[in-house]
Design an enzyme around this catalytic site. Structure first.
Site, PDB file in Angstrom:
ATOM      1  N   TYR A 151      -5.974  15.348  -9.056  1.00 22.12           N
ATOM      2  CA  TYR A 151      -5.234  14.530 -10.009  1.00 22.12           C
ATOM      3  C   TYR A 151      -4.276  15.391 -10.831  1.00 22.12           C
ATOM      4  CZ  TYR A 151      -4.226  11.130 -13.683  1.00 22.12           C
ATOM      5  OH  TYR A 151      -3.586  10.287 -14.560  1.00 22.12           O
ATOM      6  N   LYS A 204      -0.103  15.242 -10.781  1.00 23.16           N
ATOM      7  CA  LYS A 204       0.701  14.898 -11.955  1.00 23.16           C
ATOM      8  C   LYS A 204       1.627  16.050 -12.354  1.00 23.16           C
ATOM      9  CE  LYS A 204      -0.768  10.718 -12.413  1.00 23.16           C
ATOM     10  NZ  LYS A 204       0.147   9.580 -12.187  1.00 23.16           N
ATOM     11  N   SER A 219       1.100  12.636 -16.528  1.00 24.70           N
ATOM     12  CA  SER A 219      -0.117  12.672 -17.343  1.00 24.70           C
ATOM     13  C   SER A 219      -0.152  13.997 -18.088  1.00 24.70           C
ATOM     14  CB  SER A 219      -1.362  12.560 -16.461  1.00 24.70           C
ATOM     15  OG  SER A 219      -2.544  12.801 -17.209  1.00 24.70           O
ATOM     16  N   ASP A 242       0.883  -1.164   0.000  1.00 23.82           N
ATOM     17  CA  ASP A 242       0.000   0.000   0.000  1.00 23.82           C
ATOM     18  C   ASP A 242       0.917   1.209   0.000  1.00 23.82           C
ATOM     19  OD1 ASP A 242      -1.610   2.173   0.542  1.00 23.82           O
ATOM     20  OD2 ASP A 242      -2.488   1.351   2.370  1.00 23.82           O
TER      21      ASP A 242
END
Length: 253
Positions: free
Chosen positions: A155, A159, A141, A62
């Protein structure tokens, strides 16, 4: 084989892009450690690799837990004697905008997408220095290079952080012969992508999705893995600090 006798630790290697990376690197002769929270799928991928006479092992991690990050690195070193290539591919998505996101949402995305990348690298660096160098790759990304049309906060910020992490690490670690680069995917055809596009008119959703990309077609998992293979190999021996979009041209718009 471009990676013969190399040891690769791939974080988030059990499914999707990660699974493609694992299998591609193994096909080039690398010994592979698959670190992932998905035990069943991770063991399945490792079994498939080992069936082809390539050494591989699975470590349940994890990556939001610091001890797991440290232990997965130690597992790779104890099992294969070192780490030549480290690829942080673990990540989760979150498309909530600034009005919707909660503190818990933000912290969870940052913990897995960015914090785990930072500290995974921290634990790997001493071993790469000891062996005289190595290659680090991070999955960024296009969402970290340009604003998300959905207003996604966590997100996109995570990134963008990956891209700056790569630049900082490349600057600091160059003197130790450690190269650091990123791949910025977009439009990759995976089970997750397909499931998302099936919410509504599947064919229309596919058309609209690829219509945003200059090349007008989905990116394959193999294309991501091949780009990473180049960056990890001796062919990219003087390339560091780069974020390479593999996105059908979307980042150019």
């Amino acid at each position: 084989m471009q990676l013969k006798d190399k040891v690769t630790l791939i974080v988030g290697g059990a499914t999707g892009i990660g699974e493609g990376i694992v299998k591609r690197f193994a096909s080039e002769g690398s010994k592979v450690v698959v670190a992932d929270v998905n035990t069943d799928q991770g063991n399945k991928v490792v079994a498939e690799i080992c069936a082809n006479d390539v050494e591989a092992s699975f470590f349940k991690a994890d990556v939001s837990a610091m001890p797991d990050l440290e232990n997965m690195v130690q597992h790779a070193v104890d099992t294969y004697g070192g780490i030549d290539i480290f690829w942080h591919n673990a990540g989760i998505s979150n498309i909530k905008n600034i009005e919707e996101i909660t503190e818990q949402d933000f912290d969870r995305v940052m913990a897995i997408n960015l914090k785990a990348a930072v500290f995974g690298a921290k634990f790997v660096v001493p071993h790469m220095k000891k062996s005289g160098g190595g290659s680090m790759i991070f999955t960024a990304s296009v969402s970290g290079m340009r604003p998300s049309p959905l207003g996604s906060i966590a997100y996109s910020v995570s990134k963008a952080g990956i891209i700056m992490l790569v630049r900082n690490l490349a600057t600091y670690l160059g003197k130790y012969n450690i190269r650091v680069n990123a791949i910025a995917p977009w439009g990759v055809w995976t089970e997750m992508t397909e499931a998302s596009l099936r919410k509504g008119d599947f064919e229309e959703n596919k058309k609209n999705f690829v219509g945003k990309m200059p090349l007008g077609q989905f990116v394959s998992v193999d294309e991501i893995a091949n780009a990473g293979l180049f960056l990890a190999s001796a062919q990219a021996g003087n390339i560091t600090g780069v974020c390479l979009p593999v996105d059908g041209g979307l980042a150019t718009i």
